[in-house]
Design a protein around this motif. Structure first.
Motif, PDB file in Angstrom:
ATOM      1  N   ARG A 145      19.128  -7.003 -12.147  1.00 29.23           N
ATOM      2  CA  ARG A 145      19.100  -5.548 -12.143  1.00 29.23           C
ATOM      3  C   ARG A 145      18.547  -5.109 -10.794  1.00 29.23           C
ATOM      4  N   CYS A 146      19.174  -4.119 -10.209  1.00 28.95           N
ATOM      5  CA  CYS A 146      18.807  -3.706  -8.848  1.00 28.95           C
ATOM      6  C   CYS A 146      18.109  -2.350  -8.856  1.00 28.95           C
ATOM      7  N   ALA A 147      17.073  -2.250  -8.046  1.00 28.62           N
ATOM      8  CA  ALA A 147      16.348  -0.997  -7.871  1.00 28.62           C
ATOM      9  C   ALA A 147      16.085  -0.793  -6.381  1.00 28.62           C
ATOM     10  N   MET A 148      15.916   0.455  -5.989  1.00 29.91           N
ATOM     11  CA  MET A 148      15.504   0.753  -4.623  1.00 29.91           C
ATOM     12  C   MET A 148      13.982   0.675  -4.557  1.00 29.91           C
ATOM     13  N   HIS A 149      13.483  -0.231  -3.724  1.00 25.92           N
ATOM     14  CA  HIS A 149      12.046  -0.404  -3.562  1.00 25.92           C
ATOM     15  C   HIS A 149      11.586   0.391  -2.344  1.00 25.92           C
ATOM     16  N   LEU A 150      10.637   1.298  -2.564  1.00 27.68           N
ATOM     17  CA  LEU A 150      10.104   2.147  -1.500  1.00 27.68           C
ATOM     18  C   LEU A 150       8.606   1.930  -1.357  1.00 27.68           C
ATOM     19  N   GLU A 151       8.122   1.994  -0.130  1.00 28.21           N
ATOM     20  CA  GLU A 151       6.691   2.025   0.124  1.00 28.21           C
ATOM     21  C   GLU A 151       6.404   3.224   1.004  1.00 28.21           C
ATOM     22  N   LEU A 152       5.505   4.088   0.538  1.00 30.49           N
ATOM     23  CA  LEU A 152       5.178   5.325   1.252  1.00 30.49           C
ATOM     24  C   LEU A 152       3.747   5.293   1.759  1.00 30.49           C
ATOM     25  N   ALA A 153       3.535   5.848   2.930  1.00 34.72           N
ATOM     26  CA  ALA A 153       2.185   6.037   3.457  1.00 34.72           C
ATOM     27  C   ALA A 153       1.575   7.254   2.780  1.00 34.72           C
ATOM     28  N   ILE A 154       0.411   7.078   2.175  1.00 33.77           N
ATOM     29  CA  ILE A 154      -0.250   8.180   1.480  1.00 33.77           C
ATOM     30  C   ILE A 154      -1.713   8.246   1.906  1.00 33.77           C
ATOM     31  N   PRO A 155      -2.346   9.401   1.724  1.00 34.10           N
ATOM     32  CA  PRO A 155      -3.786   9.489   2.024  1.00 34.10           C
ATOM     33  C   PRO A 155      -4.583   8.648   1.037  1.00 34.10           C
TER      34      PRO A 155
ATOM     35  N   VAL B  17       8.018   6.962   4.875  1.00 35.32           N
ATOM     36  CA  VAL B  17       8.636   5.764   4.312  1.00 35.32           C
ATOM     37  C   VAL B  17       8.378   4.580   5.236  1.00 35.32           C
ATOM     38  N   LEU B  18       7.635   3.610   4.746  1.00 35.27           N
ATOM     39  CA  LEU B  18       7.320   2.408   5.515  1.00 35.27           C
ATOM     40  C   LEU B  18       8.342   1.312   5.281  1.00 35.27           C
ATOM     41  N   HIS B  19       8.946   1.328   4.094  1.00 31.41           N
ATOM     42  CA  HIS B  19       9.844   0.248   3.694  1.00 31.41           C
ATOM     43  C   HIS B  19      10.800   0.793   2.637  1.00 31.41           C
ATOM     44  N   ALA B  20      12.080   0.483   2.766  1.00 35.12           N
ATOM     45  CA  ALA B  20      13.070   0.897   1.771  1.00 35.12           C
ATOM     46  C   ALA B  20      14.169  -0.158   1.720  1.00 35.12           C
ATOM     47  N   THR B  21      14.291  -0.831   0.595  1.00 33.37           N
ATOM     48  CA  THR B  21      15.294  -1.889   0.492  1.00 33.37           C
ATOM     49  C   THR B  21      15.630  -2.136  -0.971  1.00 33.37           C
ATOM     50  N   PRO B  22      16.854  -2.574  -1.273  1.00 28.03           N
ATOM     51  CA  PRO B  22      17.185  -2.931  -2.656  1.00 28.03           C
ATOM     52  C   PRO B  22      16.380  -4.142  -3.113  1.00 28.03           C
ATOM     53  N   HIS B  23      15.985  -4.128  -4.366  1.00 23.89           N
ATOM     54  CA  HIS B  23      15.228  -5.237  -4.956  1.00 23.89           C
ATOM     55  C   HIS B  23      15.918  -5.679  -6.236  1.00 23.89           C
TER      56      HIS B  23
END
Length: 204
Positions: A86-96, A74-80
């Motif tokens: 309307r609120c969502a959890m925004h995630l950015e993941l490191a992937i190959p 998980v590189l980034h996790a924050t409400p958007h």
């Protein structure tokens, strides 16, 4: 919450390292009480706004070490919030890198680096060699029907137990959706025939 999940809550550390003998997080709630005021001076009575503020306070950079821990990918996790509130959890993941992309790159390209102590992924900091890294962006609407009603103490601070229940609802919801993804990403790929440097590196 297990190691292959997106979020982990550090309840034991929160209690054992609390200056008041109860909760480190409670002190951060008091210091950041203004974050529960949306668009005015009144404290929010909306469960989603309450949960979003509770999550932000429990995470870096506000709280360090955080109450909400994240998987190394998980590189980034924050409400958007969108334009319709309307609120969502925004995630950015490191992937190959996808194989189709990796095969188009020279073999000397670097990829994600990993911190030797925490295992967290990060992009190379030096510009002495070319690199290419891939991120996966995900948004998960917050489960409004599972969030508790906001509760505040007599001095206007968010109640720590209610804030933790709100955070747990968010994390449990996200983990139930994405645990299989984390497990798949962390599984060794024996058929991976493109250079390891395209996927991961090691800290230098």
């Amino acid at each position: 919450m297990s190691a292959d999940q997106v979020f982990t809550l550090h309840d034991v550390y929160d209690h054992t390292h609390a200056s008041d003998g109860v909760s480190r997080y409670r002190a951060y709630l008091a210091q950041n009480a203004r974050r529960f005021r949306y668009g005015g001076e009144k404290r929010t009575t909306d469960p989603t706004e309450f949960a979003a503020a509770a999550f932000v306070i429990a995470s870096p950079p506000i709280m360090s070490p955080p109450y909400v821990g994240t998987h190394p990918r998980v590189l980034h996790a924050t409400p958007h919030w969108d334009d319709d509130r309307r609120c969502a959890m925004h995630l950015e993941l490191a992937i190959p890198l996808a194989e189709a992309i990796a095969n188009q790159l020279p073999r000397h390209f670097a990829g994600w680096m990993r911190d030797p102590s925490s295992g967290h992924f990060y992009v190379p900091e030096d510009n002495d060699e070319p690199w290419a890294c891939a991120r996966l962006a995900i948004r998960i609407p917050l489960p409004g029907d599972l969030l508790p009603e906001p509760v505040y103490t007599h001095d206007g601070v968010a109640d720590v137990d209610t804030a933790k229940r709100a955070i747990r609802a968010i994390c449990t919801h996200a983990n139930s959706i994405h645990t299989h993804l984390i497990t798949k990403l962390d599984a060794p790929n024996e058929d991976d025939d493109f250079p390891q440097s395209h996927a991961y590196g090691s800290a230098r």
